[in-house]
Design an enzyme around this catalytic site. Structure first.
Site, mmCIF file in Angstrom:
data_model
loop_
_atom_site.group_PDB
_atom_site.id
_atom_site.type_symbol
_atom_site.label_atom_id
_atom_site.label_comp_id
_atom_site.label_asym_id
_atom_site.label_seq_id
_atom_site.Cartn_x
_atom_site.Cartn_y
_atom_site.Cartn_z
ATOM 1 C CG HIS A 38 -33.084 44.469 -6.646
ATOM 2 N ND1 HIS A 38 -33.166 45.748 -7.338
ATOM 3 C CD2 HIS A 38 -33.061 43.687 -7.519
ATOM 4 C CE1 HIS A 38 -33.114 45.585 -8.656
ATOM 5 N NE2 HIS A 38 -33.183 44.048 -8.665
ATOM 6 C CD GLU A 107 -34.198 49.423 -12.654
ATOM 7 O OE1 GLU A 107 -35.084 50.488 -12.477
ATOM 8 O OE2 GLU A 107 -34.226 48.740 -13.329
#
Length: 331
Positions: A38, A107
């Site tokens: 991430h 994402e």
């Protein structure tokens, strides 16, 4: 072969602490350690986001036995697929036979802050397919000239290739990407807590369909699922621990278009505990807990990677290593 792994929560712990937990997982008898990649975590306060690539290199140097990999990395926006191919070829040289590249379509939380215009699902899926094709060619060929819709290379070569190929897994929660995994990948990754029918009626049949189109069966793939577990002899503690990960309980409608960890945290923290526990197997009884986890084995998954939400990961690793893994292996 059934394997049990540990999900190193990069969104929750600083790099050095997370590395210690990854090493401890090997010592406690886990078979694998996977980490997400991430740019931003699900929450701002107390959140972390160490880069997966250098972190995996450190983990490779500190461990000897466990398989290590990403669950998952997006090879289509922040990274050119060739950079991913090079990085994982290098990791494969450093930890032969232990490295796995898990990829997904991404994402928006990780990509939009860098100026990416977030495309629709159709384009994200097309980019993923093209990236997987290019990565595979760079791992197996020299001087690769590639003319894709989204990516290009001209006479590109990965000079340091591992002797043992790096398996490539595709993470998915919908039928199209799951069929792709069955057709072209070495493994399939999904996450737990979404209702048994999704797995038994949609995802696993889609894997089988994709595999069949390539002349394979699901026996040729590693069927992996991240199982979200909160186990503690103190049931209220096990329930309360899920609060940190409240974002996972948000519906798609509640989090779509949210690229700011501050706002994601605000929405997650507004949820009651009865909502946040909904994505987790929460239990204080080891027999009951192991039985609920084993339902995923009964579905056909063969690689269970456990994600625990609490701040005391040493406690989780000890409890799971002593109480749950032996019960699962006894099956």
């Amino acid at each position: 072969m059934v394997r049990f792994g540990y999900k190193a929560s990069a969104e929750q712990f600083a790099p050095a602490e997370l590395l210690r937990y990854g090493v401890a997982a090997e010592e406690r008898g886990f078979d694998s350690v996977f980490v997400s990649d991430h740019l931003q975590p699900w929450r701002h306060d107390g959140g972390h986001a160490p880069a997966a690539l250098p972190w995996l290199g450190a983990l490779a140097a500190r461990t000897e036995r466990v398989a290590i990999g990403t669950s998952v990395l997006t090879p289509t926006f922040r990274y050119h697929p060739a950079v991913v191919a090079q990085a994982f070829a290098t990791l494969g040289c450093l930890a032969p036979g232990r490295v796995i590249l898990g990829v997904g379509s991404g994402e928006s939380l990780n990509e939009v802050p860098l100026g990416t215009t977030w495309p629709d699902g159709k384009e994200r899926f097309a980019r993923l397919k093209e990236a997987v094709t290019l990565i595979r060619r760079l791992w197996t060929e020299d001087r690769v000239t590639f003319e894709g819709t989204y990516y290009r290379t001209e006479l590109a070569t990965i000079y340091d290739k591992p002797e043992q190929p790096v398996p490539l897994y595709i993470g998915a929660s919908g039928p199209a990407a799951t069929r792709l995994a069955g057709r072209v990948a070495d493994g399939f990754i999904t996450t737990s807590g979404k209702g048994h029918e999704l797995y038994t009626d949609t995802l696993l049949p889609a894997v089988a369909e994709g595999a069949g189109k390539a002349g394979r069966s699901t026996d040729d793939l590693d069927l992996m699922i991240e199982v979200k577990v909160s186990f503690d002899p103190d049931l209220e503690k096990a329930r309360a621990d899920t609060h940190y990960w409240g974002a996972l309980a948000l519906t798609p409608e509640e989090k779509t278009g949210v690229e700011d960890p501050v706002e994601m945290q605000r929405r997650a923290d507004a949820l009651p505990i009865d909502r946040t526990v909904s994505r987790w197997i929460v239990s204080a009884d080891p027999d009951e807990h192991a039985a609920r986890v084993a339902e995923y084995l009964d579905m056909g998954f063969r690689h269970l990677v456990f994600h625990a939400p609490g701040p005391d990961q040493d406690r989780f690793l000890a409890l799971y290593g002593d109480e749950i893994l032996p019960r699962l292996r006894a099956r």
